[in-house]
Design a protein around this motif. Structure first.
Motif, PDB file in Angstrom:
ATOM      1  N   THR A 101      -3.775   3.555   8.344  1.00  0.00           N
ATOM      2  CA  THR A 101      -4.655   3.237   7.229  1.00  0.00           C
ATOM      3  C   THR A 101      -5.165   4.539   6.626  1.00  0.00           C
ATOM      4  OG1 THR A 101      -5.315   1.189   8.319  1.00  0.00           O
ATOM      5  CG2 THR A 101      -6.720   1.972   6.530  1.00  0.00           C
ATOM      6  N   LEU A 107       2.026   2.712  -4.715  1.00  0.00           N
ATOM      7  CA  LEU A 107       2.608   2.984  -3.410  1.00  0.00           C
ATOM      8  C   LEU A 107       4.136   3.058  -3.522  1.00  0.00           C
ATOM      9  CD1 LEU A 107       0.323   0.603  -1.341  1.00  0.00           C
ATOM     10  CD2 LEU A 107       0.020   3.036  -1.809  1.00  0.00           C
ATOM     11  N   SER A 126       1.061  -1.515  -7.130  1.00  0.00           N
ATOM     12  CA  SER A 126       0.112  -0.631  -7.803  1.00  0.00           C
ATOM     13  C   SER A 126      -1.121  -1.422  -8.208  1.00  0.00           C
ATOM     14  CB  SER A 126       0.748   0.014  -9.034  1.00  0.00           C
ATOM     15  OG  SER A 126       1.031  -0.959  -9.997  1.00  0.00           O
ATOM     16  N   GLU A 127      -2.196  -0.703  -8.382  1.00  0.00           N
ATOM     17  CA  GLU A 127      -3.443  -1.303  -8.837  1.00  0.00           C
ATOM     18  C   GLU A 127      -4.208  -0.271  -9.655  1.00  0.00           C
ATOM     19  OE1 GLU A 127      -7.221  -3.788  -7.078  1.00  0.00           O
ATOM     20  OE2 GLU A 127      -5.358  -3.710  -5.955  1.00  0.00           O
ATOM     21  N   THR A 153      -8.307   2.196  -0.253  1.00  0.00           N
ATOM     22  CA  THR A 153      -7.756   2.093   1.087  1.00  0.00           C
ATOM     23  C   THR A 153      -6.401   1.403   1.016  1.00  0.00           C
ATOM     24  OG1 THR A 153     -10.005   1.839   1.935  1.00  0.00           O
ATOM     25  CG2 THR A 153      -8.220   1.307   3.441  1.00  0.00           C
ATOM     26  N   TYR A 154      -5.407   2.029   1.616  1.00  0.00           N
ATOM     27  CA  TYR A 154      -4.092   1.402   1.724  1.00  0.00           C
ATOM     28  C   TYR A 154      -3.554   1.616   3.126  1.00  0.00           C
ATOM     29  CZ  TYR A 154      -1.834   5.987   1.090  1.00  0.00           C
ATOM     30  OH  TYR A 154      -1.441   7.292   1.226  1.00  0.00           O
ATOM     31  N   SER A 155      -2.578   0.767   3.509  1.00  0.00           N
ATOM     32  CA  SER A 155      -2.035   0.860   4.857  1.00  0.00           C
ATOM     33  C   SER A 155      -0.516   0.882   4.824  1.00  0.00           C
ATOM     34  CB  SER A 155      -2.532  -0.295   5.724  1.00  0.00           C
ATOM     35  OG  SER A 155      -2.179  -1.524   5.136  1.00  0.00           O
ATOM     36  N   GLN A 156       0.054   1.449   5.876  1.00  0.00           N
ATOM     37  CA  GLN A 156       1.499   1.543   6.020  1.00  0.00           C
ATOM     38  C   GLN A 156       1.875   1.059   7.406  1.00  0.00           C
ATOM     39  OE1 GLN A 156       3.028   5.537   5.990  1.00  0.00           O
ATOM     40  NE2 GLN A 156       5.160   4.874   5.981  1.00  0.00           N
ATOM     41  N   PHE A 215       4.070  -1.002   2.678  1.00  0.00           N
ATOM     42  CA  PHE A 215       2.759  -0.531   2.264  1.00  0.00           C
ATOM     43  C   PHE A 215       1.976  -1.695   1.678  1.00  0.00           C
ATOM     44  CE2 PHE A 215       5.335   3.219   2.293  1.00  0.00           C
ATOM     45  CZ  PHE A 215       4.485   4.263   2.587  1.00  0.00           C
ATOM     46  N   ALA A 216       0.655  -1.596   1.740  1.00  0.00           N
ATOM     47  CA  ALA A 216      -0.222  -2.588   1.122  1.00  0.00           C
ATOM     48  C   ALA A 216      -1.524  -1.899   0.701  1.00  0.00           C
ATOM     49  CB  ALA A 216      -0.526  -3.719   2.089  1.00  0.00           C
ATOM     50  N   ILE A 217      -2.020  -2.280  -0.470  1.00  0.00           N
ATOM     51  CA  ILE A 217      -3.330  -1.795  -0.904  1.00  0.00           C
ATOM     52  C   ILE A 217      -4.366  -2.732  -0.307  1.00  0.00           C
ATOM     53  CG2 ILE A 217      -4.855  -1.401  -2.873  1.00  0.00           C
ATOM     54  CD1 ILE A 217      -2.368  -0.733  -4.523  1.00  0.00           C
ATOM     55  N   ASN A 218      -5.242  -2.205   0.498  1.00  0.00           N
ATOM     56  CA  ASN A 218      -6.260  -3.033   1.152  1.00  0.00           C
ATOM     57  C   ASN A 218      -7.445  -3.274   0.227  1.00  0.00           C
ATOM     58  OD1 ASN A 218      -4.485  -2.676   3.248  1.00  0.00           O
ATOM     59  ND2 ASN A 218      -5.877  -1.506   4.521  1.00  0.00           N
TER      60      ASN A 218
END
Length: 149
Positions: free
Chosen positions: A51, A108, A113-114, A130-133, A140-143
């Protein structure tokens, strides 16, 4: 006369060497930039999740922001700004320079994207992205993108 000339040359050489070594350290991309912090956890299925938290606030300098964007770009994460307004913290005249307004986007490597927009007439407190891999599947995901005005 010769002694003074040698002292001056020696002093200039030392100052140039010190300035050069500071510049090399400031441009070193191998270190995590100040706004970035990372944690690693193992989920229920035994996969490692990293994260990454990016915190831009009143302590973030322009150089920290540039270093952060370049560091993320090496990891194929794009933190881009459509507009960025940096001004002095007290009435735009006094104080240290800080981010007053920002319109940008995080993208990502897998295309997620956001966009975000912060600031206005009064500067904002912070942006926390915050993003996680997932290392096992390399997904990948944007938290969260949290904006505090």
């Amino acid at each position: 006369m010769i002694f003074n000339f040698n002292v001056i040359i020696l002093t200039l050489t030392v100052l140039i060497e010190l300035t050069g070594s500071c510049t090399i350290l400031a441009n070193d991309l191998s270190e995590n930039p100040v706004p970035i912090s990372r944690t690693a956890k193992i989920n229920a299925s035994g996969d490692q999740i990293i994260t990454t938290e990016i915190l831009l606030d009143e302590n973030t300098s322009r150089e920290d922001l540039i270093h952060t964007c370049r560091f993320l770009a090496k990891e194929e994460v794009e933190l881009t700004f459509e507009s960025l307004n940096i001004r002095r913290s007290f009435l735009g005249i006094f104080g240290k320079k800080r981010i007053a307004q920002a319109t940008g986007k995080i993208e990502l490597p897998n295309g997620i994207s956001e966009a975000f927009q912060v600031g206005g007439a009064i500067s904002f407190q912070s942006i926390q992205i915050t993003y996680s891999q997932d290392l096992a599947t390399n997904t990948f995901a944007i938290n969260t993108i949290e904006i505090i005005d």
